[in-house]
Design a protein around this motif. Structure first.
Motif, short mmCIF file in Angstrom:
data_model
loop_
_atom_site.label_atom_id
_atom_site.label_comp_id
_atom_site.label_asym_id
_atom_site.label_seq_id
_atom_site.Cartn_x
_atom_site.Cartn_y
_atom_site.Cartn_z
N VAL A 97 37.83 38.33 29.12
CA VAL A 97 36.53 38.54 29.76
C VAL A 97 36.22 37.33 30.63
O VAL A 97 36.96 36.34 30.61
CB VAL A 97 35.40 38.76 28.72
N ARG A 98 35.11 37.38 31.34
CA ARG A 98 34.80 36.34 32.32
C ARG A 98 34.65 34.95 31.70
O ARG A 98 34.98 33.94 32.35
CB ARG A 98 33.51 36.71 33.07
N ASP A 102 35.40 30.12 32.52
CA ASP A 102 34.28 29.20 32.71
C ASP A 102 34.83 27.78 32.84
O ASP A 102 35.54 27.30 31.95
CB ASP A 102 33.34 29.30 31.51
N HIS A 108 40.45 27.29 33.53
CA HIS A 108 40.36 28.22 34.66
C HIS A 108 41.43 28.00 35.71
O HIS A 108 41.67 28.87 36.54
CB HIS A 108 38.97 28.14 35.30
N ASP A 129 39.83 36.33 34.14
CA ASP A 129 38.66 37.19 34.33
C ASP A 129 39.16 38.53 34.86
O ASP A 129 39.58 38.62 36.01
CB ASP A 129 37.69 36.54 35.31
N THR A 130 39.11 39.56 34.02
CA THR A 130 39.64 40.87 34.42
C THR A 130 38.54 41.81 34.90
O THR A 130 38.73 43.02 34.95
CB THR A 130 40.39 41.51 33.24
N THR A 132 37.11 41.36 37.99
CA THR A 132 37.17 41.40 39.45
C THR A 132 38.61 41.60 39.92
O THR A 132 39.56 41.22 39.21
CB THR A 132 36.64 40.08 40.06
N GLY A 135 40.43 38.29 39.96
CA GLY A 135 40.78 37.85 38.61
C GLY A 135 41.92 38.66 38.03
O GLY A 135 42.78 38.12 37.31
N THR A 155 37.41 45.52 31.57
CA THR A 155 37.19 45.63 33.01
C THR A 155 36.04 46.60 33.25
O THR A 155 35.63 47.32 32.35
CB THR A 155 38.46 46.08 33.75
#
Length: 396
Positions: A97-98, A102, A108, A129-130, A132, A135, A155
């Motif tokens: 997840v996002r 971070d 990152h 990050d899945t 976008t 990502g 997602t």
């Protein structure tokens, strides 16, 4: 990544019957006239977008093997997805997840997939990050699925993109989805976004609107599910052909859950994720989220909007195809019960003595029969849905 128990072939007989019934009856019917209409460039594009990665996702009729499969969860906003993510964090599952990218956690810019547990969060994440397209491409480049480090990939609007880029024929996955009545979901969104200061989509100005005015003049999120499943852009118009594409995607590639039956849905999802609910930690998490009087995470009490009211009618008229899709999902939820229950029996119950005594050669033959039944159903669908300019195997 949590070690999972490999699932046996004890459900093979149920699966053969399930496949045979699927060949005779589906929750929707194919219209041959639509095959002729499907020659339009727009529909060919949506079909290619939707089915290009279908050989990378396992259908329900293939028995789960959590050791070798990665689960992809399609998070439809305001449908219980936040509760689901929090539950699996409680169960110590590793999530994509996002939060994994971070900058404050320092992973990152890593050049490999890393699973880490931020201090004080009590949960584990991978550093991608899945949510976008950008990502997802980074996750694919780093080899997220082959790494086996994520238990659950989340997602949203990039569902088709995620399937196409994260999975391949060697590293297949499962798609899970929680579904809520489209009008209820949008009404929930209207009231939630007014107060959700922590969300990027926070809209305090909506507090000054009536739900009737918002539904008629402001809301521009219509037929969200059909658009996503058919590979359409958010502002595109959708058609009956797009609905057929969405229905096929759901029917053949999704393990469906319902927000209104959240606990039962999670029990089913746990089977495909290889989560043992008898484990003390997992059992405590289930009690924490579904025990008596528990309030769902990210829920927001709001005024009730009556069915048939002006606001309801307005939203329903603009989301007709999503409503029809949801109605099909509710039927599919019931139809999937038997086969998933057979999987659960294999995973969590003592093996049937007759199955234990089954000779290895006979077990292999039974598994082959299941695979043959699935293959024959695929051939039937290919024959019915092939359209000019689109290979049959791109449609299934």
């Amino acid at each position: 990544m949590t070690r999972r128990r490999k699932i046996s072939v004890g459900a093979a007989a149920v699966l053969i019957g399930f496949c045979a019934c699927a060949c005779l009856r589906t929750p929707w019917s194919f219209n041959t006239n639509n095959a002729k209409n499907a020659r339009s460039p727009e529909l060919r594009r949506s079909l290619r977008l939707t089915w290009r990665g279908s050989d990378r996702m396992k259908p329900l009729t293939a028995m789960p093997n959590p050791e070798k499969e990665t689960v992809l969860f399609w998070h439809i906003p305001k449908s219980g997805g936040t509760t689901l993510k929090e539950l699996y964090k409680c169960m110590r599952q590793t999530l994509a997840v996002r939060v994994g990218v971070d900058p404050k956690f320092g992973h990152h810019e890593d050049k490999e997939i890393v699973a880490f547990e931020p201090t004080g969060m009590g949960a584990t994440f991978v550093n991608v990050d899945t949510l976008t397209p950008q990502g997802i491409l980074r996750a694919a480049e780093l080899g997220l699925v082959p790494s086996g480090k994520a238990d659950l990939i989340v997602t949203t609007g990039s569902l088709n993109f995620a399937v196409e880029h994260l999975f391949d024929k060697t590293h297949k996955g499962r798609v899970l989805g929680l579904f809520r009545h489209p009008v209820e979901r949008l009404i929930s969104k209207f009231y939630y976004i007014q107060i959700a200061t922590w969300e990027r989509s926070y809209r305090p100005d909506w507090k000054e609107m009536s739900v009737e005015y918002w539904a008629e003049h402001v809301n521009n999120e219509n037929n969200h599910m059909v658009k996503t499943l058919a590979g359409r852009d958010p502002l595109d118009d959708v058609t009956e052909e797009d609905l057929e594409v969405a229905l096929k995607t759901i029917h053949y590639r999704f393990v469906v859950g319902l927000t209104a039956q959240m606990e039962e849905s999670v029990h089913r999802f746990n089977v495909f994720m290889g989560i043992n609910e008898a484990d003390p930690t997992n059992r405590e998490c289930m009690n924490q989220y579904f025990g008596h009087g528990v309030k769902r995470q990210n829920s927001n009490p709001h005024p009730h909007v009556e069915i048939g009211s002006k606001a309801w009618v307005s939203l329903a008229a603009k989301n007709e195809l999503d409503i029809r899709l949801f109605e099909s999902v509710t039927k599919l939820f019931e139809e999937q019960q038997e086969v998933i229950a057979s999987y659960a029996k294999d995973v969590w119950s003592a093996p049937d003595p007759e199955l234990v005594a089954l000779p290895q050669s006979q077990a292999q033959q039974t598994e082959a029969e299941v695979e043959q039944a699935v293959a024959e159903q695929a051939q039937v669908e290919q024959a019915h849905t092939a359209v000019e300019g689109v290979p049959a195997d791109a449609l299934y």
